[in-house]
Design an enzyme around this catalytic site. Structure first.
Site, mmCIF file in Angstrom:
data_model
loop_
_atom_site.group_PDB
_atom_site.id
_atom_site.type_symbol
_atom_site.label_atom_id
_atom_site.label_comp_id
_atom_site.label_asym_id
_atom_site.label_seq_id
_atom_site.Cartn_x
_atom_site.Cartn_y
_atom_site.Cartn_z
ATOM 1 N N CYS A 1 -5.969 -3.748 20.439
ATOM 2 C CA CYS A 1 -4.682 -3.206 19.989
ATOM 3 C C CYS A 1 -4.969 -1.924 19.209
ATOM 4 O O CYS A 1 -5.709 -1.960 18.230
ATOM 5 C CB CYS A 1 -3.976 -4.224 19.090
ATOM 6 N N HIS B 1 -4.127 -2.020 15.354
ATOM 7 C CA HIS B 1 -4.911 -2.850 14.426
ATOM 8 C C HIS B 1 -6.393 -2.895 14.744
ATOM 9 O O HIS B 1 -7.155 -3.551 14.035
ATOM 10 C CB HIS B 1 -4.305 -4.264 14.371
ATOM 11 N N HIS C 1 0.842 -1.191 0.000
ATOM 12 C CA HIS C 1 0.000 0.000 0.000
ATOM 13 C C HIS C 1 0.880 1.245 0.000
ATOM 14 O O HIS C 1 2.116 1.158 0.094
ATOM 15 C CB HIS C 1 -1.009 -0.026 1.148
ATOM 16 N N CYS D 1 -1.241 -10.275 19.552
ATOM 17 C CA CYS D 1 -1.892 -9.554 18.452
ATOM 18 C C CYS D 1 -1.258 -10.023 17.154
ATOM 19 O O CYS D 1 -0.061 -9.834 16.937
ATOM 20 C CB CYS D 1 -1.727 -8.046 18.598
ATOM 21 N N LYS E 1 -5.018 5.481 9.943
ATOM 22 C CA LYS E 1 -3.817 4.840 9.403
ATOM 23 C C LYS E 1 -4.202 3.978 8.195
ATOM 24 O O LYS E 1 -5.178 3.247 8.246
ATOM 25 C CB LYS E 1 -3.174 3.951 10.470
ATOM 26 N N HIS F 1 3.756 1.739 2.504
ATOM 27 C CA HIS F 1 5.016 1.052 2.186
ATOM 28 C C HIS F 1 5.821 1.871 1.183
ATOM 29 O O HIS F 1 7.041 1.991 1.288
ATOM 30 C CB HIS F 1 4.745 -0.330 1.579
ATOM 31 N N CYS G 1 0.291 -7.172 14.938
ATOM 32 C CA CYS G 1 1.644 -6.743 15.355
ATOM 33 C C CYS G 1 2.623 -7.896 15.304
ATOM 34 O O CYS G 1 3.831 -7.680 15.354
ATOM 35 C CB CYS G 1 1.640 -6.234 16.797
ATOM 36 N N LYS H 1 -3.214 -2.720 5.539
ATOM 37 C CA LYS H 1 -3.866 -3.894 4.976
ATOM 38 C C LYS H 1 -4.912 -4.413 5.957
ATOM 39 O O LYS H 1 -6.024 -4.734 5.582
ATOM 40 C CB LYS H 1 -2.824 -4.989 4.733
#
Ligand code: ME8
Length: 484
Positions: free
Chosen positions: A144, A147, A19, A127, A294, A22, A130, A297
């Site tokens: 978390c 995420h 994405h 998680c 944020k 990255h 993570c 994915k």
């Protein structure tokens, strides 16, 4: 002999396609790598993919294909992205490469033999996003925060690494202002260590079907973060490879803020234990957001960088990401901003300057002395911004010279002002040549085109001064940036 400079990005999980977040990390790393090459450093730039994570394997189950094929296919997408982004990386590591697997195991064994790894029964909150155990303190409303999912309670027997043993050394390391930048991210780590101390961490997971085996115990896989971090030395051929001897320790690891702890605390802990030199700097960046959230994915709001590049071109994409994400904060990505910046800055400021200058230089002769235009170029300031990794400010400072050159051509009006025409055109050509060197870390494809139209070779920093090239071979070729 040129001084070496080793720079890395994080290696990306391949549970999905790349994405734009990255892409951002790879671009800022590429900019520093290219800048250092301009300065004459012998640069090694590494990027790659993190393939042994449980969440990669989990993503497969949902799709009904073999883990190996799924991971290989997605990894190709990341490799393709590097080309699309016009990255100057020297290598692309995949953690399923046998060369890497051997090194990950060798490091585990080295730490084990030192007596820093022991086995114990453990219960914790895992998680998957993570790929880490979290504590109650990490959670926000039971979830978390990275995420937005509740972690799973896991009870198992794991191998543990005695991270606590190295607390003093690690605290001393992160207390140095040079190690973690920017400062806000450094303070977070220092405060967390001071508040909670360092606890031993689990470095294996039992019963997984995907991952690297713990040496001499096939029931366990090496915890994916231990495996992943070791990519930075496996890629260089640790322990005896020529590249390892030449380039290690890393000069900079470039990473996103969510994985600072792994790089600034756990990685040094492992290296100290294994008797390997420590990296010199961790450069932490913020996140790209989309409507304030944020981009990821796991959160399902990923923007595909390949689509953005094929729609708008690589350089407008690189440019907008630098302009819109400040050094130490998150920044929102939007196509609207990309279009605006493409039209107003790239096409109007830079594109027009090149096109106007070259049109005139095809018609009229040019030569002469420094006419004062170069006074608005502050190379020292630009260099300082790069040295402190404030690349958006470096870009802004270079752009001041682009704007000054535009003002110069407007004020002097060389198209009708015959008296000064020769000198003005020569000053503008020299400005374009120098602008092309300075912008080459940011928008390399465009700078190649400018060089071609000027009939000059790509220069390094030593060529950033007035009067170096006397004769140009000007040949105008199309527009640099189409307006959108
Ligand atoms: O963390 N904006 O992989 P990853 C900017 N495999 N950067 C972002 C981002 C966003 N929205 N989302 C992610 C991993 N990143 C591990 C790393 S390194 C030994 C192992 C950044 O695919 C992220 O912070 O989740 C990280 O630096 C990189 O992209 C890869 O993220």
């Amino acid at each position: 002999m040129a001084k070496k400079f080793y720079i890395t990005t994080a290696i990306d999980y391949v549970n999905g396609r790349p994405h734009i977040g990255h892409a951002y990390e790879k671009i800022i790393t590429d900019i520093i790598a290219r800048w250092k090459r301009l300065k004459g450093f012998d640069v090694y730039f590494l990027t790659g993919t993190d393939e042994n994570a449980q969440k990669n394997a989990q993503a497969v189950k949902e799709k009904g294909v073999k883990s190996k094929d799924f991971v290989a296919k997605n990894s190709k997408e990341f490799e393709k992205l590097c080309e699309e982004l016009n990255l100057s990386n020297d290598d692309f590591i995949k953690t399923t490469d046998s060369k890497h697997v051997k090194v990950a195991q060798a490091i585990f064994k080295k730490i084990f033999d030192k007596g820093d790894i022991y086995k114990k029964k453990y219960s914790g909150l895992y998680c998957l996003g993570c790929e880490a155990f979290l504590t109650e303190r990490d959670l926000v409303e039971g979830k978390c925060p990275e995420h937005n999912k509740a972690p799973k309670i896991v009870e198992e027997e794991n191998y543990f690494f005695k991270l606590s043993k190295y607390e003093k050394e690690i605290l001393r390391l992160v207390s140095s202002k040079d190690f973690i930048i920017p400062e806000g991210f450094r303070k977070e780590i220092v405060n967390r260590i001071k508040q909670d101390g360092l606890k031993d961490i689990s470095v294996s997971r039992p019963g997984l079907s995907w991952g690297i085996d713990v040496p001499n115990d096939k029931k366990h896989k090496i915890y994916v973060w231990i495996d992943a971090l070791s990519n930075y030395i496996s890629a260089l051929g640790y322990p005896s490879g020529v590249k390892f001897k030449k380039y290690w320790p890393a000069d900079v690891h470039v990473i996103g803020k969510g994985i600072n702890w792994f790089h600034s605390v756990i990685w040094p802990g492992l290296l100290i234990s294994a008797g390997v030199k420590l990296p010199k700097k961790i450069w932490v960046h913020g996140y790209l957001t989309f409507n304030g959230q944020k981009i990821s994915k796991s959160l399902g709001n990923a923007i595909n960088p390949s689509e953005i590049i094929s729609k708008y071109g690589v350089d407008p994409t690189r440019y907008v990401l630098i302009k819109d994400i400040p050094f130490n904060q998150d920044g929102d990505f939007s196509e609207e901003a990309l279009k605006d910046r493409n039209n107003n800055e790239l096409a109007n400021d830079l594109g027009n300057l090149v096109s106007r200058t070259l049109t005139l230089c095809e018609k009229y002769p040019y030569c002469g002395n420094d006419d004062g235009l170069f006074k608005s170029l502050n190379l020292v300031k630009i260099g300082n911004y790069f040295d402190s990794f404030e690349i958006h400010l470096a870009l802004e400072e270079i752009w001041k010279f682009v704007r000054a050159s535009n003002k110069y051509i407007n004020d002097k009006e060389p198209w009708k002002n015959e008296d000064c025409r020769e000198v003005v055109l020569y000053n503008l050509l020299e400005a374009l040549r120098v602008i092309s060197v300075l912008l080459s870390p940011f928008i390399p494809e465009t700078c190649e085109k400018i060089n071609k139209q000027l009939g000059v070779k790509a220069g390094d920093l030593k060529t950033v001064k007035f009067g170096l090239v006397k004769k140009y071979n000007v040949k105008r070729e199309g527009v640099l940036f189409k307006k959108i």
